[in-house]
Write a protein that holds these residues in place. Structure first.
Motif, PDB file in Angstrom:
ATOM      1  N   ALA A 155     -39.577  94.035 -27.800  1.00 41.96           N
ATOM      2  CA  ALA A 155     -40.986  94.727 -27.558  1.00 41.96           C
ATOM      3  C   ALA A 155     -41.784  93.942 -26.251  1.00 41.96           C
ATOM      4  N   ARG A 156     -41.968  94.363 -25.144  1.00 40.97           N
ATOM      5  CA  ARG A 156     -42.370  93.295 -23.779  1.00 40.97           C
ATOM      6  C   ARG A 156     -41.283  92.734 -23.683  1.00 40.97           C
ATOM      7  N   GLY A 157     -40.308  93.265 -23.530  1.00 43.80           N
ATOM      8  CA  GLY A 157     -39.093  92.757 -23.273  1.00 43.80           C
ATOM      9  C   GLY A 157     -38.887  90.817 -24.002  1.00 43.80           C
ATOM     10  N   MET A 158     -39.055  91.532 -24.502  1.00 36.86           N
ATOM     11  CA  MET A 158     -38.976  89.468 -25.442  1.00 36.86           C
ATOM     12  C   MET A 158     -37.612  89.550 -26.041  1.00 36.86           C
ATOM     13  N   ALA A 159     -36.691  90.082 -26.185  1.00 39.72           N
ATOM     14  CA  ALA A 159     -35.718  90.294 -27.807  1.00 39.72           C
ATOM     15  C   ALA A 159     -34.083  89.608 -26.501  1.00 39.72           C
ATOM     16  N   SER A 160     -33.364  88.615 -27.690  1.00 41.21           N
ATOM     17  CA  SER A 160     -32.801  87.900 -26.775  1.00 41.21           C
ATOM     18  C   SER A 160     -33.086  86.715 -27.032  1.00 41.21           C
ATOM     19  N   HIS A 161     -34.532  86.307 -27.813  1.00 41.47           N
ATOM     20  CA  HIS A 161     -34.110  84.433 -27.562  1.00 41.47           C
ATOM     21  C   HIS A 161     -33.101  83.898 -28.033  1.00 41.47           C
ATOM     22  N   PHE A 162     -32.201  84.120 -28.319  1.00 39.35           N
ATOM     23  CA  PHE A 162     -31.353  83.745 -29.300  1.00 39.35           C
ATOM     24  C   PHE A 162     -31.257  82.182 -29.454  1.00 39.35           C
ATOM     25  N   GLY A 163     -31.595  80.929 -28.454  1.00 33.83           N
ATOM     26  CA  GLY A 163     -31.551  79.469 -28.862  1.00 33.83           C
ATOM     27  C   GLY A 163     -32.242  79.650 -29.496  1.00 33.83           C
ATOM     28  N   HIS A 164     -33.629  80.581 -30.228  1.00 35.13           N
ATOM     29  CA  HIS A 164     -34.001  79.840 -31.850  1.00 35.13           C
ATOM     30  C   HIS A 164     -33.744  80.930 -32.698  1.00 35.13           C
ATOM     31  N   MET A 165     -32.919  81.176 -32.755  1.00 32.38           N
ATOM     32  CA  MET A 165     -32.934  81.509 -34.046  1.00 32.38           C
ATOM     33  C   MET A 165     -32.180  80.041 -35.218  1.00 32.38           C
ATOM     34  N   SER A 166     -32.325  79.435 -36.350  1.00 30.12           N
ATOM     35  CA  SER A 166     -32.068  78.416 -37.071  1.00 30.12           C
ATOM     36  C   SER A 166     -30.484  78.006 -37.020  1.00 30.12           C
ATOM     37  N   LEU A 167     -29.709  77.242 -37.221  1.00 32.90           N
ATOM     38  CA  LEU A 167     -28.694  77.300 -37.620  1.00 32.90           C
ATOM     39  C   LEU A 167     -28.610  76.418 -38.812  1.00 32.90           C
ATOM     40  N   THR A 168     -29.833  75.538 -39.006  1.00 30.16           N
ATOM     41  CA  THR A 168     -30.102  74.320 -39.991  1.00 30.16           C
ATOM     42  C   THR A 168     -30.857  73.899 -40.515  1.00 30.16           C
ATOM     43  N   PRO A 169     -31.326  74.279 -41.581  1.00 22.88           N
ATOM     44  CA  PRO A 169     -33.397  73.106 -41.439  1.00 22.88           C
ATOM     45  C   PRO A 169     -33.402  71.548 -41.547  1.00 22.88           C
ATOM     46  N   ASP A 170     -32.282  71.221 -41.640  1.00 20.76           N
ATOM     47  CA  ASP A 170     -32.498  69.756 -40.792  1.00 20.76           C
ATOM     48  C   ASP A 170     -31.958  69.354 -40.102  1.00 20.76           C
ATOM     49  N   GLY A 171     -31.877  69.861 -39.184  1.00 19.36           N
ATOM     50  CA  GLY A 171     -31.946  69.417 -37.920  1.00 19.36           C
ATOM     51  C   GLY A 171     -32.144  68.800 -36.816  1.00 19.36           C
ATOM     52  N   PRO A 172     -32.482  68.556 -35.788  1.00 16.89           N
ATOM     53  CA  PRO A 172     -33.262  67.916 -35.557  1.00 16.89           C
ATOM     54  C   PRO A 172     -34.805  68.822 -34.672  1.00 16.89           C
ATOM     55  N   PRO A 173     -35.644  68.213 -34.134  1.00 22.53           N
ATOM     56  CA  PRO A 173     -36.643  69.667 -33.818  1.00 22.53           C
ATOM     57  C   PRO A 173     -36.542  69.872 -32.225  1.00 22.53           C
ATOM     58  N   CYS A 174     -36.987  71.619 -32.488  1.00 18.80           N
ATOM     59  CA  CYS A 174     -36.776  71.977 -31.008  1.00 18.80           C
ATOM     60  C   CYS A 174     -38.229  72.358 -29.913  1.00 18.80           C
ATOM     61  N   SER A 175     -37.112  72.685 -28.774  1.00 19.20           N
ATOM     62  CA  SER A 175     -38.120  72.373 -27.667  1.00 19.20           C
ATOM     63  C   SER A 175     -39.041  73.625 -28.439  1.00 19.20           C
ATOM     64  N   CYS A 176     -39.654  74.736 -29.833  1.00 24.80           N
ATOM     65  CA  CYS A 176     -40.018  75.599 -29.934  1.00 24.80           C
ATOM     66  C   CYS A 176     -41.038  75.371 -30.832  1.00 24.80           C
ATOM     67  N   GLY A 177     -40.883  74.065 -31.464  1.00 27.42           N
ATOM     68  CA  GLY A 177     -41.596  73.105 -32.370  1.00 27.42           C
ATOM     69  C   GLY A 177     -40.595  73.380 -33.436  1.00 27.42           C
ATOM     70  N   ARG A 178     -39.604  74.345 -33.970  1.00 28.68           N
ATOM     71  CA  ARG A 178     -38.890  75.086 -35.418  1.00 28.68           C
ATOM     72  C   ARG A 178     -37.678  73.471 -34.923  1.00 28.68           C
ATOM     73  N   ALA A 179     -37.212  73.025 -36.348  1.00 31.50           N
ATOM     74  CA  ALA A 179     -36.052  72.175 -36.016  1.00 31.50           C
ATOM     75  C   ALA A 179     -34.841  73.245 -36.122  1.00 31.50           C
ATOM     76  N   GLY A 180     -33.429  72.794 -35.598  1.00 28.38           N
ATOM     77  CA  GLY A 180     -32.530  73.463 -36.058  1.00 28.38           C
ATOM     78  C   GLY A 180     -32.016  74.752 -35.784  1.00 28.38           C
TER      79      GLY A 180
END
Ligand SMILES: [Zn+2]
Length: 321
Positions: A155-180
């Motif tokens: 949708a809207r060409g926004m597929a495949s933002h692989f960088g923002h799948m979470s690998l661990t809930p305990d990781g450092p903060p991400c540029s997107c605001g989530r962690a890990g």
């Protein structure tokens, strides 16, 4: 063989680059440091100057289409910039229409990582495949997928933002605001951060005296046989391998292609990554190969040119709209 000429632009928060492309080859290329503070009007002047620099008037008359890639998420259906962290004044800018107007050409805009995936698919490490996953690992992590012989668009060409799948809930903060996220764990910045926190490496201690330690210093250390750097690189390979296995399960690619700055150290991680895929992927997926990209920093430009020349296509059929 000489096919149609295309103009390609790669608009980033650091550099804006322009190229004249034919048959997947860059004929001429030029770049400027992006005038971020000047916003769209200043950058359009930069783009005009670059295009003049890389093409003669005859070549510009021969150009058939213009493709521009830029960091996502970008609305490639509507041709509008949504949000680019490094280009703060571009939100809502109707980039496709403005480029089409400025250059009088059929124009597409595309997420830079999807464009890079297309470039590698057509002219790089994915030639001849119908299914591939491309992951770019540099300051951040991004990607694109070719599934069933076409770029996955979403949708809207926004597929495949692989960088923002979470690998661990305990990781450092991400540029997107989530962690890990994959990006927070496996990007060049993440590797650099772990290197800054590491102790016991003479090589990294020397590097720290020259400035902030980054991924490049780790790569140098590995090539010198530094044990701490070897361990940091092995950890980097583990995070990359984990992300790649997730993507292999999701998309069933024939191959995973790794690009971006960190892929210059791919030879140092190839065996570890392959071992993780063999260990962690479900048995039928274990033979999927992870390889290095072949087009370097040109993959986005080449893919954007390719997509521009193919418009209208089933995926990008809205054309200039
Ligand atoms: Zn994230």
């Amino acid at each position: 063989m000489s096919g149609a000429l295309a103009l390609a632009l790669d608009l980033g928060g650091t550099q804006v680059r322009a190229a004249l492309v034919q048959d997947g080859a860059i004929l001429k290329r030029a770049a400027s440091l992006t005038d971020v503070a000047g916003g769209p009007s200043a950058v359009f002047e930069q783009i005009r100057a670059l295009v003049t620099q890389i093409s003669t008037a005859d070549e510009r008359r021969a150009v058939k289409a213009l493709g521009c890639c830029l960091p996502g998420p970008v609305d490639t259906d509507a041709g509008i910039v949504l949000y680019i962290a490094t280009l703060p004044r571009w939100e809502g800018f109707p980039l496709r229409a403005k480029l089409a107007e400025a250059f009088g050409l059929p124009t597409i805009i595309e997420n830079d990582a999807i464009a890079a995936a297309v470039g590698e698919w057509r002219h790089g490490a994915g030639r001849g495949l119908r299914h591939l996953v491309y992951v770019t690992v540099s300051t951040g992590v991004g990607g694109g997928a070719i599934v069933d012989g076409r770029p996955l668009h979403g949708a809207r060409g926004m597929a495949s933002h692989f960088g923002h799948m979470s690998l661990t809930p305990d990781g450092p903060p991400c540029s997107c605001g989530r962690a890990g996220c994959f990006e927070a764990m496996a990007s060049g910045s993440a590797l650099g951060r772990r290197a800054q926190a590491a102790s016991g490496s003479e090589h990294l201690a020397q590097a720290a005296k020259r400035g902030a330690v980054g991924a490049k210093d780790v790569v140098e250390g590995v090539r010198l046989g530094d044990a701490i750097c070897l361990a940091l690189m092995a950890e980097e390979a583990r995070w990359l391998g984990m992300g790649f296995v997730n993507l292999i399960h999701i998309h069933s690619p024939e191959r995973v292609i790794m690009g971006g700055g960190v892929s210059s150290a791919f030879d140092l991680m190839r065996d570890d990554i392959a071992a993780i895929v063999r260990r962690d992927a479900m048995p039928p997926f274990r033979d999927v190969k992870v390889v290095a990209a072949e087009l370097g920093e040109n993959s986005g430009l080449i893919g954007a040119a390719e997509l521009a020349l193919e418009t209208p296509s089933p995926v990008y059929g809205r054309g200039l709209g």
